[in-house]
Scaffold this motif. Structure first.
Motif, short mmCIF file in Angstrom:
data_model
loop_
_atom_site.label_atom_id
_atom_site.label_comp_id
_atom_site.label_asym_id
_atom_site.label_seq_id
_atom_site.Cartn_x
_atom_site.Cartn_y
_atom_site.Cartn_z
N SER A 124 -35.93 -33.46 -9.11
CA SER A 124 -37.39 -33.62 -8.87
C SER A 124 -38.30 -32.78 -9.83
N GLY A 125 -37.63 -31.94 -10.81
CA GLY A 125 -38.24 -31.23 -11.69
C GLY A 125 -38.97 -29.85 -11.07
N LEU A 126 -38.80 -29.61 -9.64
CA LEU A 126 -39.37 -28.44 -9.25
C LEU A 126 -38.94 -27.16 -9.55
N ALA A 127 -39.76 -26.42 -9.90
CA ALA A 127 -39.34 -24.80 -10.58
C ALA A 127 -38.23 -24.16 -9.75
N ASN A 128 -37.27 -23.73 -10.31
CA ASN A 128 -36.23 -23.05 -9.44
C ASN A 128 -35.67 -22.01 -9.72
N SER A 129 -36.36 -21.24 -10.86
CA SER A 129 -35.82 -19.85 -11.19
C SER A 129 -37.11 -19.00 -11.70
N VAL A 130 -37.18 -17.67 -11.37
CA VAL A 130 -38.16 -16.89 -11.87
C VAL A 130 -37.81 -16.64 -13.09
N ASP A 131 -36.70 -16.91 -13.68
CA ASP A 131 -36.02 -16.62 -15.09
C ASP A 131 -36.36 -17.64 -16.01
#
Length: 388
Positions: free
Chosen positions: A129-136
């Motif tokens: 999907s490309g959804l953001a997966n990490s605060v890093d």
């Protein structure tokens, strides 16, 4: 296949991890050709509380929630409420305004462009999907941390709205990146069924399969069966508990994630694994069509998706619908043993299940060890199951 020799191998293997202090407690359950052929429990579920690892121990299954969500979603596909290649925005309108962050300029602002194509529901089921997966993440991590979509005080609708405000990490379909896609699936279930996700899950998956102890909230009367999560110090190997690990499951929260959050017993989760092995049916109750389970257990990643994060560490696998799928035999002795056609997934506290249709096996391994299996438990267990 699981004969006396195999039982001895498995017992010796699992017990050795406890004796070596690599895990505090572990249990395993195996069905073959519809019959239970192995159960073993070793060590403690909660050492400090004096609670042994046992058949009725409740554990946090973390990402082994995901395949259960996938089943719930695909029930609605069977009802004709969506197709896998539908634009997500067809169900969640705010996803019609997605943008992709390709970098940052000299001022630190995002370099943005429109997606090459819409995000589809299939993208959500296979983590493309490309959804953001990490605060890093070097580009979108800071904004993800600020929005905090999966804060347990957010409802799924709130979480999904926040994700729709974030730039994507890559164009849909171009990479495999594990993350919050399954939480968006859960909200799609809510929208299409017009039910709260937890209620839908209970009424359409868990209760029909008699998985009555697979829950987000462990009631007070069952709390003394809940295993502790043990964290391993990567330097010393020492295991210790962290306060707060059990808080999410101690009371209801607004968030009912699709990607994590459920607790279960080993027998409960085995009912789910056996249902998949039986292509959607267990003890006369059918929750999915056979062809739907076959689709879930079929690789959905094209060879063009070459950037696959850590998925190759699972072996010669592709990815189906919320499940990894083995495509080739192990390439070396270092790789986890498995059979072409098997499908599986695991959880952050090192739990594991797999279904091996060729050998009519359903296997569940329960342990509460974080970070994820730094001790080689999964490989050793698979070696013991399959032998030489």
């Amino acid at each position: 296949m699981i004969d006396g020799e195999a039982v001895t191998r498995i017992n010796v293997t699992l017990d050795s991890f406890v004796e070596a202090g690599a895990v505090v407690g572990v249990s395993a359950l195996i069905y073959e050709d519809g019959d239970e052929v192995y159960f073993g429990a070793f060590g403690m579920a909660d050492e400090e509380a004096g609670l042994p690892m046992s058949r009725d121990t409740i554990v946090q299954i973390f990402s082994m929630t995901k395949p259960i969500t996938g089943v719930a979603l695909m029930q609605l596909q069977e009802r004709g409420l969506f197709e896998l290649d539908d634009d997500v925005a067809k169900v969640i309108p705010s996803f019609g305004n997605l943008i992709v962050a390709t970098g940052v300029d000299d001022s630190g602002d995002f370099l943005l462009e429109s997606p090459k194509r819409p995000m589809t529901i299939r993208d959500l089921t296979r983590h493309t999907s490309g959804l953001a997966n990490s605060v890093d993440h070097p580009i979108v991590g800071t904004q993800l941390k600020e929005l905090d979509p999966l804060n347990r005080d957010n409802r799924l609708a709130d979480a999904v709205e926040k994700f729709s405000q974030l730039p994507l990490m890559f164009h849909p379909g171009e990479q495999w990146a594990y993350g919050p896609s399954v939480d968006v699936q859960a909200h799609i279930v809510e929208r299409l069924s017009e039910m709260n996700f937890a209620d839908y899950l209970d009424q359409n998956v868990l209760r029909p399969l008699k998985m009555n102890e697979t829950r987000y909230v462990v009631p007070e009367m069952d709390r003394d069966r809940l295993a502790a999560v043990y964290w391993r110090d990567n330097q010393t190997g020492e295991l210790s508990k962290k306060s707060g690990d059990e808080e999410f499951n101690a009371k209801p929260w607004p968030l009912t994630p699709g990607g994590w959050g459920l607790t279960s017993t080993i027998d409960n989760y085995m009912r789910f694994a056996r249902t998949l092995l039986n292509e959607g049916e267990l003890e006369g109750v059918r929750i999915l069509k056979a062809e739907t389970v076959q689709a879930m257990a079929t690789n959905q990643l094209s060879n063009e998706v070459t950037e696959r994060s850590w998925l190759p560490s699972k072996g010669q696998v592709g990815f189906g619908i919320d499940l990894a799928v083995r495509l080739q035999p192990p390439a070396s002795n270092e790789e986890n043993k498995g059979v072409v056609g098997e499908f599986f997934w695991d959880g952050a506290a090192s739990t594991l299940f797999w279904v091996d249709p060729q050998n009519e096996l359903a296997v569940v391994l329960f342990v509460q060890l974080r970070p994820f299996d730094k001790v080689g438990l999964h490989k050793a267990f698979r070696d013991a199951v399959y032998g030489s």
